[in-house]
Design a protein around this motif. Sequence first.
Motif, PDB file in Angstrom:
ATOM      1  N   MET A 162       0.823  -1.194   0.000  1.00  0.00           N
ATOM      2  CA  MET A 162       0.000   0.000   0.000  1.00  0.00           C
ATOM      3  C   MET A 162       0.872   1.264   0.000  1.00  0.00           C
ATOM      4  N   LYS A 163       1.980   1.223   0.719  1.00  0.00           N
ATOM      5  CA  LYS A 163       2.842   2.406   0.807  1.00  0.00           C
ATOM      6  C   LYS A 163       3.525   2.735  -0.514  1.00  0.00           C
ATOM      7  N   ASP A 164       3.585   1.774  -1.452  1.00  0.00           N
ATOM      8  CA  ASP A 164       4.220   1.995  -2.754  1.00  0.00           C
ATOM      9  C   ASP A 164       3.282   2.602  -3.787  1.00  0.00           C
ATOM     10  N   ILE A 165       2.004   2.756  -3.442  1.00  0.00           N
ATOM     11  CA  ILE A 165       1.043   3.331  -4.387  1.00  0.00           C
ATOM     12  C   ILE A 165       1.208   4.848  -4.411  1.00  0.00           C
ATOM     13  N   ILE A 166       1.476   5.393  -5.595  1.00  0.00           N
ATOM     14  CA  ILE A 166       1.634   6.832  -5.763  1.00  0.00           C
ATOM     15  C   ILE A 166       0.261   7.470  -5.959  1.00  0.00           C
ATOM     16  N   TYR A 167      -0.534   6.894  -6.869  1.00  0.00           N
ATOM     17  CA  TYR A 167      -1.907   7.368  -7.041  1.00  0.00           C
ATOM     18  C   TYR A 167      -2.737   6.365  -7.828  1.00  0.00           C
ATOM     19  N   PHE A 168      -4.047   6.529  -7.700  1.00  0.00           N
ATOM     20  CA  PHE A 168      -5.023   5.762  -8.468  1.00  0.00           C
ATOM     21  C   PHE A 168      -5.600   6.692  -9.528  1.00  0.00           C
ATOM     22  N   GLU A 169      -5.821   6.148 -10.716  1.00  0.00           N
ATOM     23  CA  GLU A 169      -6.413   6.916 -11.798  1.00  0.00           C
ATOM     24  C   GLU A 169      -7.564   6.118 -12.399  1.00  0.00           C
ATOM     25  N   SER A 170      -8.720   6.740 -12.491  1.00  0.00           N
ATOM     26  CA  SER A 170      -9.887   6.090 -13.068  1.00  0.00           C
ATOM     27  C   SER A 170     -10.015   6.469 -14.536  1.00  0.00           C
ATOM     28  N   VAL A 171     -10.056   5.455 -15.394  1.00  0.00           N
ATOM     29  CA  VAL A 171     -10.263   5.660 -16.821  1.00  0.00           C
ATOM     30  C   VAL A 171     -11.433   4.756 -17.214  1.00  0.00           C
ATOM     31  N   TYR A 172     -12.594   5.371 -17.400  1.00  0.00           N
ATOM     32  CA  TYR A 172     -13.843   4.638 -17.603  1.00  0.00           C
ATOM     33  C   TYR A 172     -14.053   3.699 -16.416  1.00  0.00           C
ATOM     34  N   ARG A 173     -14.108   2.424 -16.584  1.00  0.00           N
ATOM     35  CA  ARG A 173     -14.329   1.507 -15.455  1.00  0.00           C
ATOM     36  C   ARG A 173     -13.040   0.837 -14.998  1.00  0.00           C
ATOM     37  N   LYS A 174     -11.924   1.289 -15.540  1.00  0.00           N
ATOM     38  CA  LYS A 174     -10.630   0.696 -15.214  1.00  0.00           C
ATOM     39  C   LYS A 174      -9.893   1.611 -14.232  1.00  0.00           C
ATOM     40  N   ILE A 175      -9.423   1.041 -13.126  1.00  0.00           N
ATOM     41  CA  ILE A 175      -8.656   1.793 -12.135  1.00  0.00           C
ATOM     42  C   ILE A 175      -7.180   1.452 -12.330  1.00  0.00           C
ATOM     43  N   HIS A 176      -6.415   2.446 -12.760  1.00  0.00           N
ATOM     44  CA  HIS A 176      -4.973   2.276 -12.924  1.00  0.00           C
ATOM     45  C   HIS A 176      -4.306   2.558 -11.582  1.00  0.00           C
ATOM     46  N   ILE A 177      -3.432   1.678 -11.166  1.00  0.00           N
ATOM     47  CA  ILE A 177      -2.686   1.850  -9.920  1.00  0.00           C
ATOM     48  C   ILE A 177      -1.251   2.194 -10.300  1.00  0.00           C
ATOM     49  N   HIS A 178      -0.851   3.426 -10.041  1.00  0.00           N
ATOM     50  CA  HIS A 178       0.508   3.868 -10.343  1.00  0.00           C
ATOM     51  C   HIS A 178       1.348   3.663  -9.080  1.00  0.00           C
ATOM     52  N   THR A 179       2.356   2.811  -9.187  1.00  0.00           N
ATOM     53  CA  THR A 179       3.193   2.477  -8.032  1.00  0.00           C
ATOM     54  C   THR A 179       4.655   2.787  -8.325  1.00  0.00           C
ATOM     55  N   LEU A 180       5.491   2.607  -7.341  1.00  0.00           N
ATOM     56  CA  LEU A 180       6.933   2.781  -7.519  1.00  0.00           C
ATOM     57  C   LEU A 180       7.488   1.771  -8.516  1.00  0.00           C
ATOM     58  N   GLN A 181       6.848   0.617  -8.628  1.00  0.00           N
ATOM     59  CA  GLN A 181       7.313  -0.444  -9.515  1.00  0.00           C
ATOM     60  C   GLN A 181       6.745  -0.339 -10.929  1.00  0.00           C
ATOM     61  N   GLY A 182       5.755   0.495 -11.147  1.00  0.00           N
ATOM     62  CA  GLY A 182       5.126   0.592 -12.464  1.00  0.00           C
ATOM     63  C   GLY A 182       3.638   0.810 -12.339  1.00  0.00           C
ATOM     64  N   MET A 183       2.890   0.184 -13.257  1.00  0.00           N
ATOM     65  CA  MET A 183       1.447   0.380 -13.252  1.00  0.00           C
ATOM     66  C   MET A 183       0.731  -0.954 -13.408  1.00  0.00           C
ATOM     67  N   ASP A 184      -0.421  -1.045 -12.763  1.00  0.00           N
ATOM     68  CA  ASP A 184      -1.293  -2.202 -12.887  1.00  0.00           C
ATOM     69  C   ASP A 184      -2.719  -1.652 -12.931  1.00  0.00           C
ATOM     70  N   TYR A 185      -3.701  -2.495 -13.093  1.00  0.00           N
ATOM     71  CA  TYR A 185      -5.073  -2.009 -13.108  1.00  0.00           C
ATOM     72  C   TYR A 185      -6.044  -3.102 -12.678  1.00  0.00           C
ATOM     73  N   PHE A 186      -7.241  -2.654 -12.347  1.00  0.00           N
ATOM     74  CA  PHE A 186      -8.353  -3.547 -12.074  1.00  0.00           C
ATOM     75  C   PHE A 186      -9.624  -2.805 -12.459  1.00  0.00           C
ATOM     76  N   TYR A 187     -10.729  -3.504 -12.542  1.00  0.00           N
ATOM     77  CA  TYR A 187     -11.997  -2.876 -12.886  1.00  0.00           C
ATOM     78  C   TYR A 187     -12.770  -2.557 -11.612  1.00  0.00           C
ATOM     79  N   GLY A 188     -13.305  -1.349 -11.545  1.00  0.00           N
ATOM     80  CA  GLY A 188     -14.059  -0.934 -10.375  1.00  0.00           C
ATOM     81  C   GLY A 188     -14.359   0.547 -10.414  1.00  0.00           C
ATOM     82  N   LYS A 189     -14.713   1.071  -9.250  1.00  0.00           N
ATOM     83  CA  LYS A 189     -15.034   2.491  -9.112  1.00  0.00           C
ATOM     84  C   LYS A 189     -14.044   3.146  -8.168  1.00  0.00           C
TER      85      LYS A 189
END
Length: 94
Positions: A1-28
């Motif tokens: 959790m401490k490595d998460i820089i920010y969350f970005e919502s693009v339509y129904r996809k939540i991008h998780i920007h972390t120190l290691q890169g980016m991942d995503y999941f679907y949600g609000k």
Amino acid sequence: MKDIIYFESVYRKIHIHTLQGMDYFYGKLSTVENNLNNSVIPFIRIHQSYLINYHYISQYKSSKIIMENGAELMVSTAYRTVVKEKMHELLRLG
């Protein structure tokens, strides 16, 4: 959790920007925000599409925030007052 820089919502996809890169999941983003309300790590909603980790803010201006990874995120007009109050509160708690 401490490595998460920010969350970005693009339509129904939540991008998780972390120190290691980016991942995503679907949600609000509002669901993510509600789940993080009692988190030890302070997250701030700055826009309909952005939820940021306070600890990774590099520069704060009323209309935009620059994160430590170089991302420039706009603070929407609707959130400016709340963001300003939250920033002052977190700076006081220090």
